[in-house]
Design a protein around this motif. Structure first.
Motif, PDB file in Angstrom:
ATOM      1  N   ASP A  63      21.158  67.255  45.116  1.00 32.84           N
ATOM      2  CA  ASP A  63      21.057  67.797  43.755  1.00 32.84           C
ATOM      3  C   ASP A  63      21.338  69.292  43.766  1.00 32.84           C
ATOM      4  OD1 ASP A  63      20.245  65.252  42.898  1.00 32.84           O
ATOM      5  OD2 ASP A  63      18.133  65.717  43.278  1.00 32.84           O
ATOM      6  N   TYR A  64      20.784  69.968  44.748  1.00 30.21           N
ATOM      7  CA  TYR A  64      21.013  71.414  44.913  1.00 30.21           C
ATOM      8  C   TYR A  64      22.497  71.693  45.127  1.00 30.21           C
ATOM      9  CZ  TYR A  64      21.364  75.471  48.155  1.00 30.21           C
ATOM     10  OH  TYR A  64      21.743  76.619  48.829  1.00 30.21           O
ATOM     11  N   MET A  65      23.140  70.941  45.997  1.00 29.03           N
ATOM     12  CA  MET A  65      24.549  71.179  46.303  1.00 29.03           C
ATOM     13  C   MET A  65      25.447  70.812  45.122  1.00 29.03           C
ATOM     14  SD  MET A  65      24.703  70.104  50.347  1.00 29.03           S
ATOM     15  CE  MET A  65      26.466  70.445  50.456  1.00 29.03           C
ATOM     16  N   ALA A  66      25.026  69.836  44.332  1.00 32.79           N
ATOM     17  CA  ALA A  66      25.809  69.451  43.153  1.00 32.79           C
ATOM     18  C   ALA A  66      25.861  70.571  42.117  1.00 32.79           C
ATOM     19  CB  ALA A  66      25.225  68.187  42.531  1.00 32.79           C
ATOM     20  N   ASP A  67      24.859  71.445  42.128  1.00 30.22           N
ATOM     21  CA  ASP A  67      24.825  72.580  41.195  1.00 30.22           C
ATOM     22  C   ASP A  67      25.619  73.777  41.698  1.00 30.22           C
ATOM     23  OD1 ASP A  67      23.456  71.467  39.117  1.00 30.22           O
ATOM     24  OD2 ASP A  67      21.486  72.257  39.667  1.00 30.22           O
ATOM     25  N   MET A  68      26.185  73.662  42.886  1.00 30.21           N
ATOM     26  CA  MET A  68      26.948  74.775  43.459  1.00 30.21           C
ATOM     27  C   MET A  68      28.384  74.788  42.946  1.00 30.21           C
ATOM     28  SD  MET A  68      25.840  75.005  47.468  1.00 30.21           S
ATOM     29  CE  MET A  68      24.694  76.281  47.956  1.00 30.21           C
ATOM     30  N   GLU A 119      22.696  98.479  50.542  1.00 24.93           N
ATOM     31  CA  GLU A 119      23.615  97.876  49.577  1.00 24.93           C
ATOM     32  C   GLU A 119      24.246  96.624  50.171  1.00 24.93           C
ATOM     33  OE1 GLU A 119      26.459 100.748  48.339  1.00 24.93           O
ATOM     34  OE2 GLU A 119      24.977 102.070  47.390  1.00 24.93           O
ATOM     35  N   PHE A 120      24.538  95.668  49.325  1.00 23.68           N
ATOM     36  CA  PHE A 120      25.189  94.441  49.784  1.00 23.68           C
ATOM     37  C   PHE A 120      25.896  93.786  48.607  1.00 23.68           C
ATOM     38  CE2 PHE A 120      21.052  93.246  48.227  1.00 23.68           C
ATOM     39  CZ  PHE A 120      21.239  92.036  47.596  1.00 23.68           C
ATOM     40  N   GLU A 121      26.819  92.903  48.931  1.00 26.29           N
ATOM     41  CA  GLU A 121      27.530  92.160  47.895  1.00 26.29           C
ATOM     42  C   GLU A 121      26.733  90.918  47.530  1.00 26.29           C
ATOM     43  OE1 GLU A 121      31.710  89.677  47.198  1.00 26.29           O
ATOM     44  OE2 GLU A 121      31.490  91.010  48.950  1.00 26.29           O
ATOM     45  N   LEU A 122      26.342  90.835  46.270  1.00 25.45           N
ATOM     46  CA  LEU A 122      25.560  89.692  45.807  1.00 25.45           C
ATOM     47  C   LEU A 122      26.487  88.541  45.446  1.00 25.45           C
ATOM     48  CD1 LEU A 122      22.773  88.539  44.987  1.00 25.45           C
ATOM     49  CD2 LEU A 122      23.181  89.465  42.694  1.00 25.45           C
ATOM     50  N   ARG A 123      26.304  87.436  46.116  1.00 25.83           N
ATOM     51  CA  ARG A 123      27.108  86.249  45.837  1.00 25.83           C
ATOM     52  C   ARG A 123      26.404  85.373  44.807  1.00 25.83           C
ATOM     53  NH1 ARG A 123      28.353  84.908  52.243  1.00 25.83           N
ATOM     54  NH2 ARG A 123      29.722  86.690  52.615  1.00 25.83           N
ATOM     55  N   LYS A 124      27.185  84.621  44.073  1.00 31.06           N
ATOM     56  CA  LYS A 124      26.655  83.743  43.024  1.00 31.06           C
ATOM     57  C   LYS A 124      27.125  82.316  43.302  1.00 31.06           C
ATOM     58  CE  LYS A 124      24.658  86.801  40.259  1.00 31.06           C
ATOM     59  NZ  LYS A 124      23.242  86.725  39.840  1.00 31.06           N
ATOM     60  N   PRO A 125      26.347  81.550  44.066  1.00 35.00           N
ATOM     61  CA  PRO A 125      26.823  80.235  44.517  1.00 35.00           C
ATOM     62  C   PRO A 125      26.746  79.122  43.481  1.00 35.00           C
ATOM     63  CG  PRO A 125      24.643  80.639  45.376  1.00 35.00           C
ATOM     64  CD  PRO A 125      25.058  81.898  44.670  1.00 35.00           C
ATOM     65  N   PHE A 126      25.974  79.311  42.397  1.00 37.93           N
ATOM     66  CA  PHE A 126      25.763  78.210  41.464  1.00 37.93           C
ATOM     67  C   PHE A 126      26.680  78.291  40.250  1.00 37.93           C
ATOM     68  CE2 PHE A 126      21.466  78.767  43.448  1.00 37.93           C
ATOM     69  CZ  PHE A 126      21.512  77.589  44.201  1.00 37.93           C
ATOM     70  N   LYS A 127      26.829  77.180  39.603  1.00 38.54           N
ATOM     71  CA  LYS A 127      27.610  77.118  38.371  1.00 38.54           C
ATOM     72  C   LYS A 127      26.936  77.973  37.298  1.00 38.54           C
ATOM     73  CE  LYS A 127      28.927  72.338  39.504  1.00 38.54           C
ATOM     74  NZ  LYS A 127      28.727  70.914  39.162  1.00 38.54           N
ATOM     75  N   ALA A 128      27.741  78.446  36.359  1.00 40.04           N
ATOM     76  CA  ALA A 128      27.247  79.378  35.344  1.00 40.04           C
ATOM     77  C   ALA A 128      26.057  78.809  34.576  1.00 40.04           C
ATOM     78  CB  ALA A 128      28.371  79.737  34.379  1.00 40.04           C
ATOM     79  N   GLU A 129      26.089  77.525  34.271  1.00 36.50           N
ATOM     80  CA  GLU A 129      25.008  76.943  33.467  1.00 36.50           C
ATOM     81  C   GLU A 129      23.687  76.912  34.230  1.00 36.50           C
ATOM     82  OE1 GLU A 129      27.693  73.408  34.806  1.00 36.50           O
ATOM     83  OE2 GLU A 129      27.916  75.498  34.132  1.00 36.50           O
ATOM     84  N   VAL A 130      23.744  76.893  35.568  1.00 36.66           N
ATOM     85  CA  VAL A 130      22.515  76.909  36.361  1.00 36.66           C
ATOM     86  C   VAL A 130      21.816  78.252  36.184  1.00 36.66           C
ATOM     87  CG1 VAL A 130      21.550  76.761  38.687  1.00 36.66           C
ATOM     88  CG2 VAL A 130      23.428  75.244  38.017  1.00 36.66           C
ATOM     89  N   TYR A 131      22.587  79.338  36.223  1.00 37.51           N
ATOM     90  CA  TYR A 131      22.007  80.663  36.010  1.00 37.51           C
ATOM     91  C   TYR A 131      21.494  80.813  34.573  1.00 37.51           C
ATOM     92  CZ  TYR A 131      23.919  82.020  40.517  1.00 37.51           C
ATOM     93  OH  TYR A 131      24.198  82.097  41.857  1.00 37.51           O
TER      94      TYR A 131
END
Length: 400
Positions: free
Chosen positions: A202-207, A383-395
């Protein structure tokens, strides 16, 4: 021994130098199983492991009717002849500090909190007291503790670690008013668990596709590993190897105040039982990595890992550990997974979001404390680059 009982008009204070000597019922009345790191089993395991290099003090606050108001504990560490080796790294919890201040250190430091885990883990007070009033009582109690120590053993520096962002307004007001200097440190990467995630699938499906592909690649690379939850007898059997693997990681740290060892992990498991989850990663029956996490109420704290770096890249060892932390959190019904402060970019790739933290420091010498004020201004989080692994609707619907 019981170190001291002292009183003021507002409250009475008892101080102990061993967790075995505290009034356990009074401690529990305040702690109420709301913070694992203030629990008697955890503090016992830490004391058993670290008393050879860390001094412990336990404070219990009472009103004039001898009803418990609050509890706190501190760790006392000594810096001695550190020299230039760690000049740019003091302290671990701030990452960058001034060489000028380090060169003055032949000192003891009193830490209210825990040198090994992140968060507000050094104190708790009764629900009827406001957070600000609790801090006032705490700072006064720490000063009394310091004054009670033999003159030659007195600490030179107080450190309050680490306050969550939601506490900044109160902690700034009280602690800065008590001449503490506040500074922000590296963030804690926290993954909020979606209640709709019942399995790792389920977690990976939201990626997003890119990050799901990376996750699948990590699982493929690590497919030859045998992953086993280690029980007490397993940890005892592999104790020396666990220590070796942990030191591999510790050697890469910029600075450390004190070391855990194989006995530490044995004591954690012995005292915390099912609240401590230790996974061993085996290749051809050889232990090449381990992870240790603590269950504290509604969240999983991913505390420690040990890695044989000869196998790390080929078998995606560290990446697999991070995904396993996620899987454990989902399986255990956690609300949060706290991944810690290092490797922020990698942790953001599994969904960790930055949560800001602040420490407060005070030197007992007024001149040195004024020097601190200018020095801490130069401490800034990495400082670091923030990655966004999930689909927009998850956020949109959950993460934010």
């Amino acid at each position: 021994m019981v170190l001291k009982k002292c009183s003021q008009e507002q409250y009475k204070l008892s101080i102990y130098d061993s967790i075995d000597l505290i009034k356990k019922d009074d401690w529990q009345e305040i702690q109420k199983d709301t913070n694992l790191y203030l629990s008697i089993p955890y503090l016992k395991s830490l004391e058993l492991s670290m008393s050879h290099q860390v001094e412990f003090r336990y404070l219990m606050f009472y009103d004039n009717q001898v009803r418990p108001l609050g509890i706190a504990y501190v760790q006392i560490l000594e810096f001695e002849n550190i020299g230039d080796t760690y000049a740019e790294y003091l302290p671990k919890f701030g990452d960058r500090f001034s060489k000028a201040f380090l060169n003055k250190l032949g000192i003891k430091i009193m830490i209210c909190g825990n040198t090994f885990v992140t968060g507000e883990n050094g104190f708790a007070f009764c629900e009827s007291m406001s957070f600000q009033d609790s801090l006032k009582l705490l700072t006064d109690g720490l000063l009394r503790l310091r004054n009670h120590e033999k003159e030659e053993d007195r600490v030179s520096v107080f450190l309050m670690k680490e306050f969550w962002e939601k506490s900044f307004s109160s902690s700034d007001k009280i602690l800065k008013g008590a001449d503490f200097r506040g500074f922000d440190v590296d963030v804690n990467m926290v993954l909020k668990l979606n209640p709709n995630w019942h399995h790792l699938d389920d977690y990976m499906a939201d990626m997003r596709t890119k990050f799901r592909t990376k996750a699948k690649a990590a699982f493929k690379k690590s497919s030859n590993l045998v992953i086993k939850e280690l029980r007490l007898n397993d940890i005892e059997k592999h104790q020396k190897r666990i220590e070796e693997l942990f030191l591999n990681v510790l050697k890469r740290a910029s600075f450390k105040l004190s070391d855990l060892n194989g006995t530490s992990f044995l004591n954690f498991k012995h005292c915390l039982k099912e609240n401590n989850i230790v996974l061993g990663y085996f290749l051809d029956e050889k232990l090449i990595g381990f992870s240790s996490s603590f269950i504290d109420g509604h969240y999983l704290d991913a505390n420690y890992v040990g890695i044989d770096y000869d196998f790390n890249l080929e078998h995606a060892l560290y990446s697999r550990m991070l995904y396993d932390f996620v899987e454990i959190s989902i399986r255990k019904g956690m609300k949060e997974l706290r991944l810690g402060r290092t490797a922020e970019e990698i942790k953001s790739g599994v969904g960790g979001e930055p949560v800001h933290l602040r420490l407060y420091i005070k030197h007992t010498n007024k001149l040195s404390n004024r020097l601190l004020k200018s020095l801490v201004k130069n401490i800034v989080p990495s400082e670091f680059e923030l990655r966004k692994p999930f689909k927009a609707e998850v956020y949109d619907n959950w993460i934010h």
